[in-house]
Design an enzyme around this catalytic site. Structure first.
Site, PDB file in Angstrom:
ATOM      1  N   ASN A 126       2.158  -2.860   4.030  1.00 24.48           N
ATOM      2  CA  ASN A 126       1.166  -3.833   3.312  1.00 24.48           C
ATOM      3  C   ASN A 126       0.079  -4.068   4.456  1.00 24.48           C
ATOM      4  O   ASN A 126       0.158  -3.892   5.751  1.00 24.48           O
ATOM      5  CB  ASN A 126       1.817  -4.958   2.405  1.00 24.48           C
ATOM      6  CG  ASN A 126       0.844  -5.759   1.705  1.00 24.48           C
ATOM      7  OD1 ASN A 126      -0.101  -4.916   0.799  1.00 24.48           O
ATOM      8  ND2 ASN A 126       0.883  -6.724   1.706  1.00 24.48           N
ATOM      9  N   LYS A 127      -0.857  -4.991   3.876  1.00 26.05           N
ATOM     10  CA  LYS A 127      -1.929  -5.448   4.966  1.00 26.05           C
ATOM     11  C   LYS A 127      -1.423  -6.139   6.199  1.00 26.05           C
ATOM     12  O   LYS A 127      -0.336  -6.932   6.088  1.00 26.05           O
ATOM     13  CB  LYS A 127      -2.726  -6.696   4.195  1.00 26.05           C
ATOM     14  CG  LYS A 127      -3.835  -7.136   4.793  1.00 26.05           C
ATOM     15  CD  LYS A 127      -4.902  -6.251   5.314  1.00 26.05           C
ATOM     16  CE  LYS A 127      -5.438  -5.501   4.326  1.00 26.05           C
ATOM     17  NZ  LYS A 127      -6.240  -4.152   4.597  1.00 26.05           N
ATOM     18  N   ASP A 165       0.806  -1.365  -0.081  1.00 23.91           N
ATOM     19  CA  ASP A 165       0.083  -0.117  -0.012  1.00 23.91           C
ATOM     20  C   ASP A 165       0.899   1.340  -0.120  1.00 23.91           C
ATOM     21  O   ASP A 165       0.455   2.351  -0.479  1.00 23.91           O
ATOM     22  CB  ASP A 165      -0.918   0.165   1.003  1.00 23.91           C
ATOM     23  CG  ASP A 165      -2.168  -1.044   1.006  1.00 23.91           C
ATOM     24  OD1 ASP A 165      -1.556  -2.335   1.189  1.00 23.91           O
ATOM     25  OD2 ASP A 165      -3.195  -0.820   0.653  1.00 23.91           O
TER      26      ASP A 165
END
Lengths: 378, 378
Positions: B269-270, B259
């Site tokens: 990121n997640k 992201d």
């Protein structure tokens, strides 16, 4: 521990009829508190396999009570051969329910050994009575030992929380745990949560990060519930969150349980434990495994020898929970997609700061473990 | 990519009315394929915030189209001050929807810069027409670039899968991915999944381990669905399973999206990505991050500076899925237990084997990144 202010154990004999076992059917937690009556070994095998009861110590205690129920059933046999055959069948049936849990085989074997001590006499009826009495005594003994071992684990683990609390100026000590290794996984107290309860009961400020523990959510359903019932502050997180919390400095120590630990200190525990151990190491956070010695598998050294249970794909493709006063399952994946469901992973001993047992704390290596348990030096 | 044999992008203009944007409302996947019409910037802000659309590239493209819709709305203003004010408000509204996604601010700023190029003329009506035309062209350009960059990422990443496939004698190459960084997260192709699609379309045997990605299950709901629709073999797993699979040798490489990536190579990121990176390192498995350069945040070096979105606790305490033809939410935790919901974590660059970008592959360090993107040398 406490449920709605009242003291409970997870399994006990019906006070009005000692031929019936009562247990908390954990499938309905946290939404409903259901007590199940179990009066046959077949029912007990279902209760273990379908996870009405689960967790290392409670599986052992349930198997112990299951063998007691088997002895009652076998008492109807006209002779010793039939009695022994029924017990052997029951033992096989119980052992097949959860392959990773070492306490299961351990409790069953202990029962078989003890029941066999009831030697045959000319009066078969009397022999059988003696054997059933031995099975009852053994079942109670297994449960009582489990309870006492967990209480001791709490006392030994308490010191780590106390040490951190002293440096925290009244701010809570943050413990992260995975799955449920609380009193619901044992007869009482728990393993990983025993030090937490001991600290809380002594008035130390302690807060628990609770991994939800997919796919069966033992964390959000059981750990959160039992901590809440006992009044311990806690916060539920997705299983993926622990690393981030450790990076931020929001975890002081990790304590998990174990379904099976090798004599060299490799730890099989709920799938995902290994990832938390890696993150703890990367952030220099102590990572403890709390276990009664019944969870040691003295026959193996290397964790790769531990069989890892694979469960049905549906547990991953669905989520079950509470809605409108009932348990409902919803589908969270495409119908056509396959899923795999590994129950456990193995955390290598190099990632384990220490093992908290009923006899004290030791390093996760064979020499240190055998110093605490010299009777297993081979 | 393909849905039921037909080619789709995730967002496009209504061919019958170019003042309306159409997008796949991903909240209903994998159970229903719903196309939503969006004709105001307020609707687009809701679509982004409530995650009808999500994923780095698609958030950027949606913000681009959102600013185009804002320009249409602003065209009703009698003068440039009102027009600019409406655009500024829309920009702030869109930027506030998802704080971690760098593509969001990037797309909004690109629109503001380009729309401002439509200089004021004496005829305000003509000026406005020009500005709206510039906004439309920019929205299309952002989407087309995203698509082309993802296609190129697929071509660059393909080589890693090819290399492994050569050694595997026809056995599938096992890729593990987390969250959804497939075409549903972009306009088409995806980032992490672009090399997988490229390999599959070239006839290489490839199989994907899909992390379910709690609490919103983007893996089991979106990644599994899009792989299934395109015919790529895959298996859904609980987020905790990746370490065990790597220990067993069942993962050949990990590819995830991002992201936001710093100029030094730290990757947001997640939540949970960091844990998989640790496990990959521990098992000597390559860990790649695939990202279009729009996901770089050139203004920061250290990942700890990236704001981490905290979402509502209800996402952790509930699970939503499909039952009896409708979406249902079930409660998976005690009502009285709090929960915390961190959207992302930061994987430090030392754990990243390489970054796969539209311009090629580089190491996760500032020097290597800037060799590919010299225009960002400061």
């Amino acid at each position: 521990m406490k449920v709605g202010g009242q003291h409970f154990r997870t399994i006990w004999l019906n006070p009005a009829n000692e031929q019936v076992v009562q247990l908390i059917d954990q499938r309905f937690l946290p939404h409903r508190f259901v007590i199940e009556e179990v009066s046959t070994v077949a029912q007990m095998a279902i209760a273990i396999r379908e996870m009405h009861v689960r967790g290392a110590g409670l599986i052992g205690a349930s198997a112990g009570y299951g063998m007691y129920l088997a002895a009652i059933e076998a008492a109807g046999s006209p002779a010793v051969a039939g009695f022994d055959q029924h017990l052997a069948n029951a033992a096989a049936q119980l052992k097949a329910t959860r392959p990773t849990a070492v306490n299961l085989a351990w409790a069953v074997e202990r029962q078989l050994t003890n029941i066999a001590k009831g030697k045959s006499e000319p009066d078969w009826h009397k022999t059988v009575q003696r054997k059933v009495a031995l099975a009852l005594a053994t079942a109670k003994e297994i449960a009582a030992e489990d309870e006492e071992h967990c209480r001791m684990i709490g006392q030994h683990g308490l010191s780590f929380i106390e040490q951190i609390a002293r440096k925290r100026d009244g701010k809570p000590v943050n413990v992260l745990t995975h799955c449920n290794a609380g009193w619901l996984a044992f007869v009482d107290y728990g393993s990983a949560l025993a030090p937490v309860y001991a600290a809380h009961d002594r008035g130390l400020p302690v807060h628990v990060w609770v991994d939800e523990t997919r796919p069966r959510n033992q964390g959000s359903k059981l750990t959160a519930w039992e901590l809440g019932q006992h009044g311990v502050p806690h916060t539920i997180i997705a299983d993926s969150s622990g690393g981030h919390l450790m990076q931020r400095g929001d975890v002081d120590l990790v304590i998990v349980g174990s379904d099976r630990t090798t004599r060299a200190g490799d730890v099989a525990n709920k799938i995902g434990t290994y990832l938390k151990a890696l993150a703890a190491q990367d952030n220099e956070i102590p990572f403890y495994v709390a276990l009664p010695s019944s969870s040691f598998d003295w026959t193996i050294r290397d964790g790769s020898e531990i069989p890892i249970e694979e469960r049905g794909a549906e547990e991953v493709k669905r989520a079950d929970g509470w809605r409108d006063g009932q348990m409902l399952e919803v589908s969270v994946a495409p119908e056509g997609s396959p899923a795999a469901n590994f129950g456990f992973d193995v955390t290598p001993r190099r990632l384990v700061t220490g093992l908290i047992t009923e006899r004290g704390v030791c390093k996760a290596d064979e020499k240190s473990i055998l110093e605490l348990f010299p009777e297993h030096v081979s």
